[in-house]
Design a protein around this motif. Structure first.
Motif, mmCIF file in Angstrom:
data_model
loop_
_atom_site.group_PDB
_atom_site.id
_atom_site.type_symbol
_atom_site.label_atom_id
_atom_site.label_comp_id
_atom_site.label_asym_id
_atom_site.label_seq_id
_atom_site.Cartn_x
_atom_site.Cartn_y
_atom_site.Cartn_z
ATOM 1 N N LEU A 1 -34.916 31.195 16.557
ATOM 2 C CA LEU A 1 -33.844 32.192 16.576
ATOM 3 C C LEU A 1 -33.080 32.198 15.264
ATOM 4 O O LEU A 1 -32.849 33.259 14.673
ATOM 5 N N PHE A 2 -32.707 31.011 14.796
ATOM 6 C CA PHE A 2 -31.927 30.937 13.562
ATOM 7 C C PHE A 2 -32.756 31.414 12.366
ATOM 8 O O PHE A 2 -32.235 32.078 11.469
ATOM 9 N N ARG A 3 -34.047 31.089 12.365
ATOM 10 C CA ARG A 3 -34.912 31.555 11.268
ATOM 11 C C ARG A 3 -35.030 33.083 11.289
ATOM 12 O O ARG A 3 -35.016 33.733 10.242
ATOM 13 N N LEU A 4 -35.097 33.662 12.480
ATOM 14 C CA LEU A 4 -35.139 35.120 12.598
ATOM 15 C C LEU A 4 -33.879 35.752 12.018
ATOM 16 O O LEU A 4 -33.952 36.728 11.263
ATOM 17 N N ILE A 5 -32.723 35.199 12.358
ATOM 18 C CA ILE A 5 -31.451 35.740 11.865
ATOM 19 C C ILE A 5 -31.408 35.682 10.344
ATOM 20 O O ILE A 5 -31.095 36.674 9.674
ATOM 21 N N VAL A 6 -31.726 34.522 9.789
ATOM 22 C CA VAL A 6 -31.700 34.357 8.331
ATOM 23 C C VAL A 6 -32.696 35.306 7.669
ATOM 24 O O VAL A 6 -32.378 35.979 6.684
ATOM 25 N N THR A 7 -33.892 35.391 8.220
ATOM 26 C CA THR A 7 -34.929 36.261 7.666
ATOM 27 C C THR A 7 -34.487 37.715 7.666
ATOM 28 O O THR A 7 -34.698 38.444 6.679
ATOM 29 N N LYS A 8 -33.856 38.162 8.752
ATOM 30 C CA LYS A 8 -33.418 39.560 8.841
ATOM 31 C C LYS A 8 -32.287 39.852 7.848
ATOM 32 O O LYS A 8 -32.222 40.937 7.277
ATOM 33 N N ILE A 9 -31.391 38.899 7.652
ATOM 34 C CA ILE A 9 -30.313 39.097 6.676
ATOM 35 C C ILE A 9 -30.904 39.240 5.272
ATOM 36 O O ILE A 9 -30.536 40.155 4.518
ATOM 37 N N LEU A 10 -31.831 38.372 4.921
ATOM 38 C CA LEU A 10 -32.459 38.449 3.597
ATOM 39 C C LEU A 10 -33.242 39.751 3.451
ATOM 40 O O LEU A 10 -33.202 40.397 2.403
ATOM 41 N N GLU A 11 -33.928 40.141 4.508
ATOM 42 C CA GLU A 11 -34.706 41.386 4.463
ATOM 43 C C GLU A 11 -33.804 42.614 4.284
ATOM 44 O O GLU A 11 -34.137 43.525 3.511
ATOM 45 N N SER B 1 -22.356 29.676 10.344
ATOM 46 C CA SER B 1 -23.163 28.769 9.526
ATOM 47 C C SER B 1 -24.557 29.333 9.303
ATOM 48 O O SER B 1 -25.112 29.238 8.203
ATOM 49 N N VAL B 2 -25.117 29.927 10.363
ATOM 50 C CA VAL B 2 -26.446 30.526 10.244
ATOM 51 C C VAL B 2 -26.408 31.704 9.275
ATOM 52 O O VAL B 2 -27.243 31.825 8.378
ATOM 53 N N CYS B 3 -25.424 32.565 9.464
ATOM 54 C CA CYS B 3 -25.363 33.807 8.678
ATOM 55 C C CYS B 3 -24.796 33.611 7.279
ATOM 56 O O CYS B 3 -25.214 34.299 6.341
ATOM 57 N N GLY B 4 -23.828 32.711 7.150
ATOM 58 C CA GLY B 4 -23.078 32.589 5.899
ATOM 59 C C GLY B 4 -23.922 32.248 4.693
ATOM 60 O O GLY B 4 -23.834 32.906 3.649
ATOM 61 N N ALA B 5 -24.755 31.223 4.824
ATOM 62 C CA ALA B 5 -25.576 30.803 3.685
ATOM 63 C C ALA B 5 -26.550 31.913 3.295
ATOM 64 O O ALA B 5 -26.731 32.208 2.108
ATOM 65 N N ALA B 6 -27.160 32.532 4.312
ATOM 66 C CA ALA B 6 -28.131 33.600 4.031
ATOM 67 C C ALA B 6 -27.455 34.788 3.365
ATOM 68 O O ALA B 6 -27.987 35.370 2.412
ATOM 69 N N GLN B 7 -26.283 35.154 3.870
ATOM 70 C CA GLN B 7 -25.558 36.302 3.318
ATOM 71 C C GLN B 7 -25.165 36.047 1.862
ATOM 72 O O GLN B 7 -25.342 36.908 0.994
ATOM 73 N N PHE B 8 -24.656 34.860 1.595
ATOM 74 C CA PHE B 8 -24.222 34.536 0.233
ATOM 75 C C PHE B 8 -25.414 34.519 -0.723
ATOM 76 O O PHE B 8 -25.362 35.092 -1.814
ATOM 77 N N TYR B 9 -26.491 33.870 -0.293
ATOM 78 C CA TYR B 9 -27.680 33.813 -1.148
ATOM 79 C C TYR B 9 -28.229 35.213 -1.414
ATOM 80 O O TYR B 9 -28.577 35.553 -2.550
ATOM 81 N N TYR C 1 -26.028 40.791 -7.039
ATOM 82 C CA TYR C 1 -25.573 40.366 -8.368
ATOM 83 C C TYR C 1 -26.737 39.981 -9.271
ATOM 84 O O TYR C 1 -26.554 39.803 -10.468
ATOM 85 N N GLN C 2 -27.917 39.829 -8.698
ATOM 86 C CA GLN C 2 -29.135 39.475 -9.432
ATOM 87 C C GLN C 2 -28.925 38.233 -10.287
ATOM 88 O O GLN C 2 -29.328 38.186 -11.447
ATOM 89 N N LEU C 3 -28.282 37.229 -9.671
ATOM 90 C CA LEU C 3 -27.967 36.000 -10.399
ATOM 91 C C LEU C 3 -28.951 34.868 -10.131
ATOM 92 O O LEU C 3 -28.904 33.851 -10.787
ATOM 93 N N SER C 4 -29.801 35.049 -9.120
ATOM 94 C CA SER C 4 -30.720 33.980 -8.762
ATOM 95 C C SER C 4 -31.886 33.945 -9.739
ATOM 96 O O SER C 4 -32.629 34.907 -9.880
ATOM 97 N N GLU C 5 -32.051 32.807 -10.404
ATOM 98 C CA GLU C 5 -33.137 32.678 -11.370
ATOM 99 C C GLU C 5 -34.297 31.862 -10.819
ATOM 100 O O GLU C 5 -35.321 31.714 -11.478
ATOM 101 N N ASP C 6 -34.121 31.308 -9.605
ATOM 102 C CA ASP C 6 -35.199 30.490 -9.063
ATOM 103 C C ASP C 6 -36.339 31.384 -8.563
ATOM 104 O O ASP C 6 -36.197 32.575 -8.384
ATOM 105 N N GLN C 7 -37.476 30.749 -8.339
ATOM 106 C CA GLN C 7 -38.667 31.469 -7.895
ATOM 107 C C GLN C 7 -38.961 31.194 -6.422
ATOM 108 O O GLN C 7 -40.092 31.386 -5.975
ATOM 109 N N VAL C 8 -37.960 30.761 -5.692
ATOM 110 C CA VAL C 8 -38.150 30.451 -4.280
ATOM 111 C C VAL C 8 -38.271 31.754 -3.506
ATOM 112 O O VAL C 8 -37.463 32.670 -3.677
ATOM 113 N N SER C 9 -39.272 31.847 -2.648
ATOM 114 C CA SER C 9 -39.451 33.052 -1.835
ATOM 115 C C SER C 9 -38.382 33.099 -0.743
ATOM 116 O O SER C 9 -37.805 32.068 -0.370
ATOM 117 N N ASP C 10 -38.147 34.289 -0.238
ATOM 118 C CA ASP C 10 -37.190 34.425 0.861
ATOM 119 C C ASP C 10 -37.652 33.632 2.075
ATOM 120 O O ASP C 10 -36.837 33.056 2.803
#
Length: 200
Positions: free
Chosen positions: A85-95, A157-165, A172-181
């Protein structure tokens, strides 16, 4: 161009401009110029700028796939699959941020401008889901499966980190890492479920 196609074009152009300048900072004249039409054409489809804004919210609401998302979430909740469930929420926010960054910016403008209609739209789309997930968290806490704390804290907690990232990466296009969503979603959920302390 058919009337429906023209209406859709005006909505898409308006989303683009509202996402950059907000509702108050965008004129129907600017929308018309960007769409290559006259203001009269806009008012033929939308009586007021407010009606155009409402049409955008309805258009995005119907295209959000919220019902399908809820069915998926219910499946995880019925099987007590907390991590799923938590992975679904995070995935949908990133999507959402990856595929609908203009609309996400538009909604931020709406909140900053205090645009009542857009805030109501956001609340209608998120509060129902939030309430359902909070009920689930409360049940899992009673069963001893999740940490005892205020249930809404778990949801934030589930939503906050995903939303900020997502904002850093797609707005802001500030992420320089190559980590996939996908990897980021997995890591967020792993940290949420197990913390950041290494195994002793």
């Amino acid at each position: 161009m058919s009337g429906e196609d023209r209406r859709r074009q005006l909505i898409e152009v308006a989303i683009d401009l509202f996402s950059k300048k907000g509702f108050g900072g965008t004129t129907t004249r600017e929308i018309a110029a960007a769409a290559g039409v006259t203001e009269a054409i806009i008012f033929r489809h939308f009586a007021t700028k407010q009606d155009l804004y409402t049409a955008i919210l309805d258009y995005k609401g119907s295209a959000s796939g919220l019902d399908k998302w809820l069915v998926e979430a219910e499946g995880f909740m019925e099987s007590n699959d907390d991590e799923g469930l938590f992975r679904l929420i995070v995935t949908k926010i990133l999507e959402m941020h990856r595929t609908e960054s203009r609309f996400e910016r538009l909604m931020i403008h709406a909140a900053l401008e205090g645009h009542e209609l857009a805030v109501m739209h956001h609340n209608q789309m998120t509060l129902g889901i939030g309430a359902r997930i909070t009920e689930y968290v409360e049940r899992r806490q009673r069963e001893g499966a999740l940490l005892q704390c205020h249930p809404s804290t778990v949801l934030f907690s589930v939503c906050g980190a995903a939303q900020f990232y997502a904002m850093q990466k797609y707005m802001y296009q500030l992420s320089e890492d190559q980590v996939s969503d996908e990897q980021m979603a997995n890591d967020f959920v792993r940290i949420l479920m197990h913390g950041v302390r290494g195994v002793q």
